[in-house]
Design an enzyme around this catalytic site. Structure first.
Site, PDB file in Angstrom:
ATOM      1  N   ASP A  69       0.833  -1.199   0.000  1.00  0.00           N
ATOM      2  CA  ASP A  69       0.000   0.000   0.000  1.00  0.00           C
ATOM      3  C   ASP A  69       0.870   1.253   0.000  1.00  0.00           C
ATOM      4  OD1 ASP A  69      -2.731  -0.123  -0.069  1.00  0.00           O
ATOM      5  OD2 ASP A  69      -3.030   0.051   2.084  1.00  0.00           O
ATOM      6  N   TYR A  71       1.810   4.825   1.657  1.00  0.00           N
ATOM      7  CA  TYR A  71       1.643   5.315   3.027  1.00  0.00           C
ATOM      8  C   TYR A  71       0.333   6.093   3.117  1.00  0.00           C
ATOM      9  CZ  TYR A  71       6.549   4.092   3.725  1.00  0.00           C
ATOM     10  OH  TYR A  71       7.733   3.414   3.823  1.00  0.00           O
ATOM     11  N   PHE A  82       8.052   2.158  -0.286  1.00  0.00           N
ATOM     12  CA  PHE A  82       8.944   2.335   0.864  1.00  0.00           C
ATOM     13  C   PHE A  82       9.540   3.743   0.974  1.00  0.00           C
ATOM     14  CE2 PHE A  82       9.014  -2.262   0.096  1.00  0.00           C
ATOM     15  CZ  PHE A  82       8.687  -2.744   1.372  1.00  0.00           C
ATOM     16  N   HIS A 191       9.496  -9.669   5.486  1.00  0.00           N
ATOM     17  CA  HIS A 191       9.299  -8.236   5.242  1.00  0.00           C
ATOM     18  C   HIS A 191      10.172  -7.429   6.202  1.00  0.00           C
ATOM     19  CE1 HIS A 191       7.114  -4.374   4.986  1.00  0.00           C
ATOM     20  NE2 HIS A 191       6.660  -4.825   3.825  1.00  0.00           N
TER      21      HIS A 191
END
Length: 227
Positions: A69, A71, A82, A191
């Site tokens: 997704d 942010y 990221f 992750h």
């Protein structure tokens, strides 16, 4: 939304041309318009939705780093997985990415979270969903974006050779079936989230392996230092 109206880099527009006329994409476009008309705040800004595509043409892609997704807090989403603008606090997952870079390659931890330098070198920072509603993670998970970004992953797999795919976490690893492992390098691990980084992300050496693989195939390495 007609293909000619999608503001996306030309090589990607050509690679993904069939997608723009499919029912899901038209429904996705309508959904986003309706959400905005209903007064909902959508991230990232419209001009940044396709930032990953506009910054890294398909012919330049060397590495794919898949996020989930954008942010969902104000000021953070910039259309690159990221990554956050320089004036934003570095998110926890990115802090752990920087720690792995320091541990594996000796690259000092950056004091900002803007990964544009990676994208400009051929690191395709793709989120599976390209939009999200403010403060509602996963709100657009079923909007149609995954059909589009899956098509982008398949396009890279089909049209390119010797690309490194970094699949971090269960969600990203499910995309493995979209990639031809005979012509690309697929790297999988936990992750970088604080909830899972110590369960296999730290010490995965993905950045080091990526550069070694790219060098072996004469493609030039990535300068992972964004300082």
């Amino acid at each position: 939304m007609a293909q000619t109206n999608v503001k996306i880099e030309e090589s990607w527009k050509n690679a993904l041309a069939p997608e723009f006329d499919k029912a899901y994409f038209k429904e996705l476009s309508a959904f986003l318009r309706e959400e905005k008309q209903a007064g909902k705040t959508i991230y990232p800004a419209g001009s940044l939705i396709f930032n990953a595509f506009n910054t890294t043409p398909i012919g330049d892609v060397k590495v794919v780093i898949l996020g989930q997704d954008p942010y969902h807090n104000p000021g953070q989403a910039m259309g690159l997985s990221f990554s956050v603008p320089r004036d934003q606090r570095i998110p926890p997952s990115l802090r752990n990415i920087y720690k792995e870079l320091d541990d594996s390659l000796g690259i000092p931890k950056a004091n900002h979270g803007d990964l544009t330098k990676w994208a400009q070198q051929g690191v395709f920072l793709l989120n599976a969903m390209l939009t999200v509603e403010r403060n509602k993670p996963g709100a657009h998970k079923k909007s149609g974006w995954q059909d589009f970004t899956d098509a982008a992953i398949r396009a890279i797999s089909d049209q390119r050779e010797n690309v490194v795919f970094m699949l971090w976490g269960a969600f990203a690893r499910k995309k493995k079936d979209l990639i031809d492992g005979n012509k690309h390098l697929i790297l999988e691990s936990a992750h970088p989230s604080p909830f899972s980084a110590d369960k296999g992300f730290f010490g995965n050496n993905h950045f080091k392996q990526a550069n070694e693989y790219l060098a072996e195939h004469g493609l030039g390495t990535i300068d992972w230092d964004v300082n």
